[in-house]
Design a protein around this motif. Structure first.
Motif, mmCIF file in Angstrom:
data_model
loop_
_atom_site.group_PDB
_atom_site.id
_atom_site.type_symbol
_atom_site.label_atom_id
_atom_site.label_comp_id
_atom_site.label_asym_id
_atom_site.label_seq_id
_atom_site.Cartn_x
_atom_site.Cartn_y
_atom_site.Cartn_z
ATOM 1 N N ASP A 221 53.925 40.087 46.756
ATOM 2 C CA ASP A 221 52.880 38.819 46.484
ATOM 3 C C ASP A 221 51.599 39.144 45.895
ATOM 4 O OD1 ASP A 221 51.504 36.494 47.198
ATOM 5 O OD2 ASP A 221 51.415 36.814 49.414
ATOM 6 N N PRO A 222 51.544 38.566 44.899
ATOM 7 C CA PRO A 222 50.051 38.962 44.266
ATOM 8 C C PRO A 222 48.883 38.579 45.160
ATOM 9 C CG PRO A 222 51.690 38.134 42.604
ATOM 10 C CD PRO A 222 52.186 37.805 44.040
ATOM 11 N N ASN A 223 49.166 37.672 46.036
ATOM 12 C CA ASN A 223 48.067 37.019 46.757
ATOM 13 C C ASN A 223 48.294 37.634 48.132
ATOM 14 O OD1 ASN A 223 47.020 35.358 44.893
ATOM 15 N ND2 ASN A 223 48.804 34.273 44.945
ATOM 16 N N SER A 224 48.616 38.709 48.176
ATOM 17 C CA SER A 224 48.819 39.558 49.591
ATOM 18 C C SER A 224 47.792 39.368 50.639
ATOM 19 C CB SER A 224 49.372 40.969 49.302
ATOM 20 O OG SER A 224 49.281 41.791 50.426
ATOM 21 N N ASN A 234 35.573 46.343 50.309
ATOM 22 C CA ASN A 234 35.614 47.480 49.448
ATOM 23 C C ASN A 234 35.498 46.941 48.018
ATOM 24 O OD1 ASN A 234 36.290 49.693 51.248
ATOM 25 N ND2 ASN A 234 38.151 48.214 51.574
ATOM 26 N N LEU A 235 35.198 47.770 47.023
ATOM 27 C CA LEU A 235 35.432 47.227 45.541
ATOM 28 C C LEU A 235 36.754 47.826 45.157
ATOM 29 C CD1 LEU A 235 34.218 46.529 42.898
ATOM 30 C CD2 LEU A 235 33.306 48.776 42.599
ATOM 31 N N VAL A 236 37.497 46.889 44.780
ATOM 32 C CA VAL A 236 38.778 46.887 44.414
ATOM 33 C C VAL A 236 39.018 46.875 42.696
ATOM 34 C CG1 VAL A 236 41.378 46.452 44.731
ATOM 35 C CG2 VAL A 236 39.706 46.424 46.735
ATOM 36 N N ARG A 237 39.630 47.672 42.317
ATOM 37 C CA ARG A 237 39.962 47.656 40.813
ATOM 38 C C ARG A 237 41.751 47.765 40.544
ATOM 39 N NH1 ARG A 237 35.211 48.046 38.118
ATOM 40 N NH2 ARG A 237 33.696 49.545 39.044
ATOM 41 N N MET A 238 42.105 47.052 39.652
ATOM 42 C CA MET A 238 43.449 47.080 39.252
ATOM 43 C C MET A 238 43.757 47.856 37.997
ATOM 44 S SD MET A 238 46.589 44.097 39.783
ATOM 45 C CE MET A 238 46.289 43.950 41.706
ATOM 46 N N ILE A 239 44.656 48.608 37.876
ATOM 47 C CA ILE A 239 44.946 49.038 36.439
ATOM 48 C C ILE A 239 46.376 48.974 36.305
ATOM 49 C CG2 ILE A 239 45.012 50.841 34.813
ATOM 50 C CD1 ILE A 239 42.616 52.329 36.267
ATOM 51 N N HIS A 240 47.084 48.204 35.457
ATOM 52 C CA HIS A 240 48.502 47.874 35.270
ATOM 53 C C HIS A 240 49.202 48.610 34.137
ATOM 54 C CE1 HIS A 240 51.555 45.311 33.331
ATOM 55 N NE2 HIS A 240 52.006 45.394 34.544
ATOM 56 N N PHE A 241 49.923 49.388 34.529
ATOM 57 C CA PHE A 241 50.635 50.292 33.470
ATOM 58 C C PHE A 241 51.781 49.623 32.930
ATOM 59 C CE2 PHE A 241 47.673 52.846 35.522
ATOM 60 C CZ PHE A 241 47.106 53.740 34.685
ATOM 61 N N GLN A 291 45.743 36.250 37.579
ATOM 62 C CA GLN A 291 45.208 34.965 38.226
ATOM 63 C C GLN A 291 44.696 35.470 39.641
ATOM 64 O OE1 GLN A 291 48.171 32.229 38.186
ATOM 65 N NE2 GLN A 291 47.761 31.691 36.029
ATOM 66 N N SER A 292 45.524 36.353 40.375
ATOM 67 C CA SER A 292 45.348 36.817 41.813
ATOM 68 C C SER A 292 43.980 37.765 41.683
ATOM 69 C CB SER A 292 46.510 37.776 42.294
ATOM 70 O OG SER A 292 46.125 38.617 43.383
ATOM 71 N N CYS A 293 43.961 38.742 40.866
ATOM 72 C CA CYS A 293 42.672 39.204 40.707
ATOM 73 C C CYS A 293 41.519 38.513 40.429
ATOM 74 C CB CYS A 293 42.921 40.399 39.628
ATOM 75 S SG CYS A 293 43.900 41.752 39.849
ATOM 76 N N GLN A 294 41.564 37.427 39.482
ATOM 77 C CA GLN A 294 40.294 36.763 39.321
ATOM 78 C C GLN A 294 40.047 36.084 40.566
ATOM 79 O OE1 GLN A 294 41.260 34.305 36.022
ATOM 80 N NE2 GLN A 294 39.372 33.741 35.431
ATOM 81 N N SER A 295 40.843 35.455 41.328
ATOM 82 C CA SER A 295 40.607 34.792 42.620
ATOM 83 C C SER A 295 40.119 35.488 43.615
ATOM 84 C CB SER A 295 41.733 34.019 43.353
ATOM 85 O OG SER A 295 42.525 34.917 43.664
ATOM 86 N N LEU A 296 40.330 36.958 43.546
ATOM 87 C CA LEU A 296 39.967 37.848 44.728
ATOM 88 C C LEU A 296 38.792 38.777 44.292
ATOM 89 C CD1 LEU A 296 43.435 39.479 45.946
ATOM 90 C CD2 LEU A 296 41.756 38.123 47.204
ATOM 91 N N GLY A 297 38.256 38.532 42.929
ATOM 92 C CA GLY A 297 37.144 39.278 42.342
ATOM 93 C C GLY A 297 37.683 40.522 42.102
#
Length: 317
Positions: A221-224, A234-241, A291-297
């Motif tokens: 669930d991307p909106n987990s 926390n400051l969260v970053r996502m790196i997609h491979f 979209q999930s990242c955008q909504s969660l900042g």
């Protein structure tokens, strides 16, 4: 694997070695703020210079009860119609924790190198960068069946401990291919990312920087709610491979049997509609994540396995 010329020194694109990962120690200096921030470079944003006494501007997020009203970002608030606050980080040693996905789907590469190898290069660069910034580095390594916690540690010992663990787990998994295909009898497929996100919640003190590195195929669930909870403090970053074959980009034109550990099927790569359907499915997954990242900042970056890491980072604007 082809095209060895664009692999970094000491790398064969499949197994990992310490020399290969130590190479990024000397490279990290190019990405040190304030001259150049790695995150500003890859996301096209620019972190502002220091503001006030020992405070760095970090990011903007939606206003939460208890936030200082003086920190409201009125431009973002006007644009979105919702109150947003500027966040600042003090100039002090902070824990940076990497989530490193070493589950079966990461051991895939159709051209230059495995996604897992590219991710290890990124983990090394981030670790040395973190130490150069006087922060502490730690990690959660998730094989899909087992979690390995590495507590945040400062100075060179932090990256070295992390990289040695990463090399060992990575190469052990490669040397036991059946391990990826036939895990313990009780569970035939890798578990979702939820247990890894829970481990991060336990390991990370509030105010950590968490960098999630994966292809995110196990993020059910991307909106987990677990992601939301991590993001609160926390400051969260996502790196997609990713690998080009996953979005249907290949020069191969013929039938090929593909598997995702749960099921396998034949795909006709000579058919344009087959390749298009692979691309559409991939884009659906990617857009859901974005979209999930955008909504969660959460800041989102995509890295491919078909070019060396430094080539891609210097190509981002």
């Amino acid at each position: 694997m082809k095209n060895h010329s664009s692999l970094p020194p000491h790398s064969n694109g499949v197994t990992l070695s310490l020399d290969e990962l130590l190479y990024y120690k000397q490279q990290s200096i190019h990405w040190l703020p304030p001259a150049k921030s790695l995150w500003a470079q890859i996301s096209g944003q620019h972190q502002s210079k220091k503001l006030g006494r020992g405070m760095d501007f970090a990011e903007v997020r939606q206003y939460q009860a208890g936030d200082d009203i003086r920190s409201i970002d009125w431009r973002v608030t006007a644009r979105t119609g919702k109150a947003h606050t500027k966040l600042f980080t003090e100039e002090c040693e902070k824990p940076v924790v990497l989530y490193i996905d070493l589950s079966p789907s990461m051991f895939f590469g159709s051209t230059l190198q495995l996604k897992s190898v590219q991710m290890a290069h990124m983990a090394s660069l981030l670790s040395w960068l973190c130490i150069a910034n006087n922060d502490r580095i730690g990690a959660v390594i998730d094989t899909g069946h087992k979690l390995i916690d590495i507590k945040p540690t400062s100075r060179d010992r932090g990256p070295l401990t992390l990289l040695q663990q990463l090399i060992q787990i990575h190469n052990d998994t490669l040397n036991q291919p059946n391990q990826a295909k036939s895990p313990p009898a009780s569970d035939t497929s890798p578990s979702s990312m939820d247990s890894g996100l829970q481990a991060l919640h336990r390991l990370c003190p509030k105010g950590s920087e968490i960098i999630l590195m994966s292809d995110f195929v196990r993020l059910e669930d991307p909106n987990s709610p677990l992601l939301k909870r991590l993001r609160q403090h926390n400051l969260v970053r996502m790196i997609h491979f990713s690998d080009p074959l996953e979005y249907g980009q290949t020069a191969f034109r013929g039938l090929e049997r593909v598997t995702n550990q749960q099921k396998s099927m034949w795909i006709d790569f000579s058919s344009r509609s087959s390749r298009k359907s692979i691309e559409n499915k991939y884009n659906q997954h990617l857009n859901g994540l974005k979209q999930s990242c955008q909504s969660l900042g959460i800041s989102f970056t995509s890295i491919s396995s078909n070019k060396s890491l430094l080539q891609q980072l210097s190509g981002h604007h």
